[in-house]
Design a protein around this motif. Sequence first.
Motif, PDB file in Angstrom:
ATOM      1  N   LEU A  92       0.814  -1.212   0.000  1.00  0.00           N
ATOM      2  CA  LEU A  92       0.000   0.000   0.000  1.00  0.00           C
ATOM      3  C   LEU A  92       0.846   1.260   0.000  1.00  0.00           C
ATOM      4  O   LEU A  92       0.535   2.240  -0.695  1.00  0.00           O
ATOM      5  CB  LEU A  92      -0.916  -0.011   1.234  1.00  0.00           C
ATOM      6  N   ASP A  93       1.956   1.247   0.753  1.00  0.00           N
ATOM      7  CA  ASP A  93       2.757   2.456   0.869  1.00  0.00           C
ATOM      8  C   ASP A  93       3.550   2.751  -0.394  1.00  0.00           C
ATOM      9  O   ASP A  93       4.073   3.861  -0.554  1.00  0.00           O
ATOM     10  CB  ASP A  93       3.711   2.357   2.067  1.00  0.00           C
ATOM     11  N   LEU A  94       3.644   1.788  -1.320  1.00  0.00           N
ATOM     12  CA  LEU A  94       4.379   1.998  -2.569  1.00  0.00           C
ATOM     13  C   LEU A  94       3.460   2.190  -3.770  1.00  0.00           C
ATOM     14  O   LEU A  94       3.774   2.954  -4.681  1.00  0.00           O
ATOM     15  CB  LEU A  94       5.331   0.826  -2.835  1.00  0.00           C
ATOM     16  N   SER A  95       2.343   1.489  -3.793  1.00  0.00           N
ATOM     17  CA  SER A  95       1.448   1.581  -4.949  1.00  0.00           C
ATOM     18  C   SER A  95       0.253   2.487  -4.702  1.00  0.00           C
ATOM     19  O   SER A  95      -0.494   2.801  -5.618  1.00  0.00           O
ATOM     20  CB  SER A  95       0.948   0.179  -5.325  1.00  0.00           C
ATOM     21  N   GLY A  96       0.050   2.929  -3.454  1.00  0.00           N
ATOM     22  CA  GLY A  96      -1.148   3.696  -3.130  1.00  0.00           C
ATOM     23  C   GLY A  96      -2.316   2.764  -2.874  1.00  0.00           C
ATOM     24  O   GLY A  96      -2.293   1.590  -3.228  1.00  0.00           O
ATOM     25  N   ARG A 124      -7.550   5.941   5.808  1.00  0.00           N
ATOM     26  CA  ARG A 124      -6.710   6.861   5.045  1.00  0.00           C
ATOM     27  C   ARG A 124      -6.493   6.300   3.642  1.00  0.00           C
ATOM     28  O   ARG A 124      -6.572   5.096   3.425  1.00  0.00           O
ATOM     29  CB  ARG A 124      -5.371   7.120   5.733  1.00  0.00           C
ATOM     30  N   THR A 125      -6.257   7.216   2.733  1.00  0.00           N
ATOM     31  CA  THR A 125      -5.982   6.848   1.344  1.00  0.00           C
ATOM     32  C   THR A 125      -4.585   7.313   0.991  1.00  0.00           C
ATOM     33  O   THR A 125      -4.245   8.483   1.203  1.00  0.00           O
ATOM     34  CB  THR A 125      -7.001   7.487   0.386  1.00  0.00           C
ATOM     35  N   VAL A 126      -3.777   6.401   0.472  1.00  0.00           N
ATOM     36  CA  VAL A 126      -2.418   6.729   0.054  1.00  0.00           C
ATOM     37  C   VAL A 126      -2.422   6.908  -1.458  1.00  0.00           C
ATOM     38  O   VAL A 126      -2.806   5.997  -2.202  1.00  0.00           O
ATOM     39  CB  VAL A 126      -1.425   5.613   0.456  1.00  0.00           C
ATOM     40  N   GLY A 127      -2.028   8.072  -1.928  1.00  0.00           N
ATOM     41  CA  GLY A 127      -2.021   8.355  -3.358  1.00  0.00           C
ATOM     42  C   GLY A 127      -0.874   7.662  -4.064  1.00  0.00           C
ATOM     43  O   GLY A 127       0.188   7.437  -3.489  1.00  0.00           O
ATOM     44  N   PRO A 128      -1.058   7.287  -5.332  1.00  0.00           N
ATOM     45  CA  PRO A 128       0.014   6.613  -6.079  1.00  0.00           C
ATOM     46  C   PRO A 128       1.245   7.487  -6.282  1.00  0.00           C
ATOM     47  O   PRO A 128       2.350   6.983  -6.416  1.00  0.00           O
ATOM     48  CB  PRO A 128      -0.657   6.280  -7.425  1.00  0.00           C
ATOM     49  N   SER A 129       1.064   8.816  -6.284  1.00  0.00           N
ATOM     50  CA  SER A 129       2.226   9.694  -6.456  1.00  0.00           C
ATOM     51  C   SER A 129       3.157   9.601  -5.259  1.00  0.00           C
ATOM     52  O   SER A 129       4.378   9.595  -5.391  1.00  0.00           O
ATOM     53  CB  SER A 129       1.765  11.137  -6.656  1.00  0.00           C
ATOM     54  N   LEU A 130       2.562   9.507  -4.052  1.00  0.00           N
ATOM     55  CA  LEU A 130       3.382   9.353  -2.844  1.00  0.00           C
ATOM     56  C   LEU A 130       4.107   8.017  -2.882  1.00  0.00           C
ATOM     57  O   LEU A 130       5.280   7.926  -2.507  1.00  0.00           O
ATOM     58  CB  LEU A 130       2.495   9.433  -1.596  1.00  0.00           C
ATOM     59  N   GLY A 131       3.421   6.966  -3.365  1.00  0.00           N
ATOM     60  CA  GLY A 131       4.075   5.667  -3.483  1.00  0.00           C
ATOM     61  C   GLY A 131       5.230   5.697  -4.458  1.00  0.00           C
ATOM     62  O   GLY A 131       6.284   5.121  -4.210  1.00  0.00           O
ATOM     63  N   ALA A 132       5.059   6.399  -5.593  1.00  0.00           N
ATOM     64  CA  ALA A 132       6.134   6.507  -6.580  1.00  0.00           C
ATOM     65  C   ALA A 132       7.344   7.220  -5.993  1.00  0.00           C
ATOM     66  O   ALA A 132       8.492   6.839  -6.243  1.00  0.00           O
ATOM     67  CB  ALA A 132       5.624   7.243  -7.817  1.00  0.00           C
ATOM     68  N   GLU A 133       7.103   8.259  -5.196  1.00  0.00           N
ATOM     69  CA  GLU A 133       8.209   8.968  -4.548  1.00  0.00           C
ATOM     70  C   GLU A 133       8.932   8.054  -3.559  1.00  0.00           C
ATOM     71  O   GLU A 133      10.157   8.103  -3.440  1.00  0.00           O
ATOM     72  CB  GLU A 133       7.675  10.206  -3.833  1.00  0.00           C
ATOM     73  N   SER A 134       8.168   7.218  -2.854  1.00  0.00           N
ATOM     74  CA  SER A 134       8.778   6.291  -1.896  1.00  0.00           C
ATOM     75  C   SER A 134       9.661   5.279  -2.625  1.00  0.00           C
ATOM     76  O   SER A 134      10.757   4.957  -2.170  1.00  0.00           O
ATOM     77  CB  SER A 134       7.687   5.561  -1.102  1.00  0.00           C
ATOM     78  N   ILE A 135       9.169   4.754  -3.768  1.00  0.00           N
ATOM     79  CA  ILE A 135       9.966   3.802  -4.538  1.00  0.00           C
ATOM     80  C   ILE A 135      11.251   4.455  -5.023  1.00  0.00           C
ATOM     81  O   ILE A 135      12.335   3.885  -4.928  1.00  0.00           O
ATOM     82  CB  ILE A 135       9.143   3.277  -5.736  1.00  0.00           C
ATOM     83  N   LYS A 136      11.122   5.679  -5.550  1.00  0.00           N
ATOM     84  CA  LYS A 136      12.296   6.384  -6.066  1.00  0.00           C
ATOM     85  C   LYS A 136      13.315   6.632  -4.960  1.00  0.00           C
ATOM     86  O   LYS A 136      14.518   6.412  -5.141  1.00  0.00           O
ATOM     87  CB  LYS A 136      11.857   7.714  -6.680  1.00  0.00           C
ATOM     88  N   ALA A 137      12.817   7.082  -3.800  1.00  0.00           N
ATOM     89  CA  ALA A 137      13.727   7.349  -2.682  1.00  0.00           C
ATOM     90  C   ALA A 137      14.382   6.061  -2.194  1.00  0.00           C
ATOM     91  O   ALA A 137      15.588   6.038  -1.889  1.00  0.00           O
ATOM     92  CB  ALA A 137      12.968   8.027  -1.548  1.00  0.00           C
ATOM     93  N   GLY A 138      13.602   4.965  -2.114  1.00  0.00           N
ATOM     94  CA  GLY A 138      14.169   3.698  -1.648  1.00  0.00           C
ATOM     95  C   GLY A 138      15.215   3.150  -2.595  1.00  0.00           C
ATOM     96  O   GLY A 138      16.283   2.701  -2.165  1.00  0.00           O
ATOM     97  N   ILE A 139      14.925   3.183  -3.901  1.00  0.00           N
ATOM     98  CA  ILE A 139      15.895   2.683  -4.879  1.00  0.00           C
ATOM     99  C   ILE A 139      17.149   3.557  -4.888  1.00  0.00           C
ATOM    100  O   ILE A 139      18.275   3.062  -4.998  1.00  0.00           O
ATOM    101  CB  ILE A 139      15.255   2.637  -6.278  1.00  0.00           C
TER     102      ILE A 139
END
Length: 511
Positions: A45-49, A336-351
């Motif tokens: 959820l935290d990565l894909s929204g 709560r709803t996690v937006g896909p844009s926040l998930g994309a930022e998390s993936i980018k930061a993690g990678i």
Amino acid sequence: MEAGVRNRLLTLVGVIIIAALFVAPSIIPQHIPKWWFSKPISLGLDLSGGVHLVYEVETKEAVKSNLQGVGNTIRSDLRKDKIGVTKVRVSDDFRLELALLSDRSLEQAKVFIDENYRRQLTFVESRVDDGRSVLVYSIPPAQAAEIESRSVTQAVETLRTRVDQFGVSEPLIQTAGENRIVLQMPGVSDIESVKRVVGSVAKLEFRLTPLPGSTVGKVMLKSREGGQVAVEDEVLMSGDSIDTAQTAFPDGRFEVLLTMTPEGGRIFRKITTENVNRNMAIILDGTVFSSPVIREPIPNGSASISGSFTEKEARELSVILRSGALPAPLKVVEERTVGPSLGAESIKAGITAILAGFLFIVVFMFVYYKKCGIVANCILGLNLLLCVAALSAFGATLTLPGLAGLALTVGMAVDSNVLIFERIRDELNNGSSRDAAVIHGFQHALSAIIDSNLTTLITGGVLYFLGTGSIKGFAVTLAIGIVATVFCATFASRVLFDIFPLRGGKRGLSI
């Protein structure tokens, strides 16, 4: 090349090929056929929204509902013995109250209940209310606790059935504490639709509407249009008798068609045979959706719910009814709803964090250990490949804590190579030959590698069994990384040292 070295090399190449095949769907999904044996790694959820909900199961209501059902059964049984029960009531303190039509039936009713329901009910008292004799019973505490616990388990199973209707990949449904359920649905954004379908109690009841001048007990319920409808207080059939539910579109309007179970069909046939020309109310969660007239007996065990549905409402209602009723109401305590844009930022930061750590280690190992540092860097890349392949093979869901576990693996994996290289240096400083230094270096470093990684693995196990949600995701990734680290350090590194001996020439390794 010696036979032993050749066999180890072939084993290592085989492991790399298998790992690459497992990872392929996550890297080039557009080129992978549908029959492929592995699937792309699912993102949490935290990565894909998606939608995150925490429900609280109102377990007290499950106990009250169980008592109400027992009371209704007792009333039906007593009516067969010509003992009239005018009212069945369950109080907030779990007391079942049965109001009798005649005082003369008091002892007979009490004896019947004591003989047939002694395990479910405990007699409390008999009293007189509004001129009626009332028998009062309580439920044993152990049985009440069992019903509360069972209601949470049943709620989880019902939620899982309903969530499956959304077609969500890797939903998370798990208990938290005694009476709370965590629901995460990656890739879903309509939280109101989820709450409407997933959280609906879906308590379906069939009752008759009272005849004019009837003395039978009745209750007032709201209709779907907002009015009031009088129905008899006896439930003739419940949602347990429903086998399937599906939408239909007869006469230009949407309906939900119900098909009964064999037992439900038998009960429904009996009800419709005995009550021709009477109205039967179809009630869902205390709301009367329709009350059609029974024109003739219905032997085929089917019925329909109408009520000016839209296509979406009819579809959602059929999903709810197919999954069965929840044993108790659910209350949303967190959403709560996690937006896909926040998930994309998390993936980018993690990678970015993983690559930064990887590059720093690559440069350091090359500068400090020269050609042996290149071996360590190759092993580190293999380690990451094996971790990702294992996540794909096990069908694990990658979350933000999982990315943190991969980043930690990158930092920790090189420690094993450092231990081996330093032991080899010690052997060389003590005058050992280069071949002997490699052999003794691996042998003497093995115990330290196993000890250090075993303690971390135990920590990961504790986190997995005692943690929940994201903590478990971190623990799984960490455990996979540890196993891959030990394999790469003790087996893969040794294979490379066998192929490229510690000589210092063009094909040799320097340390």
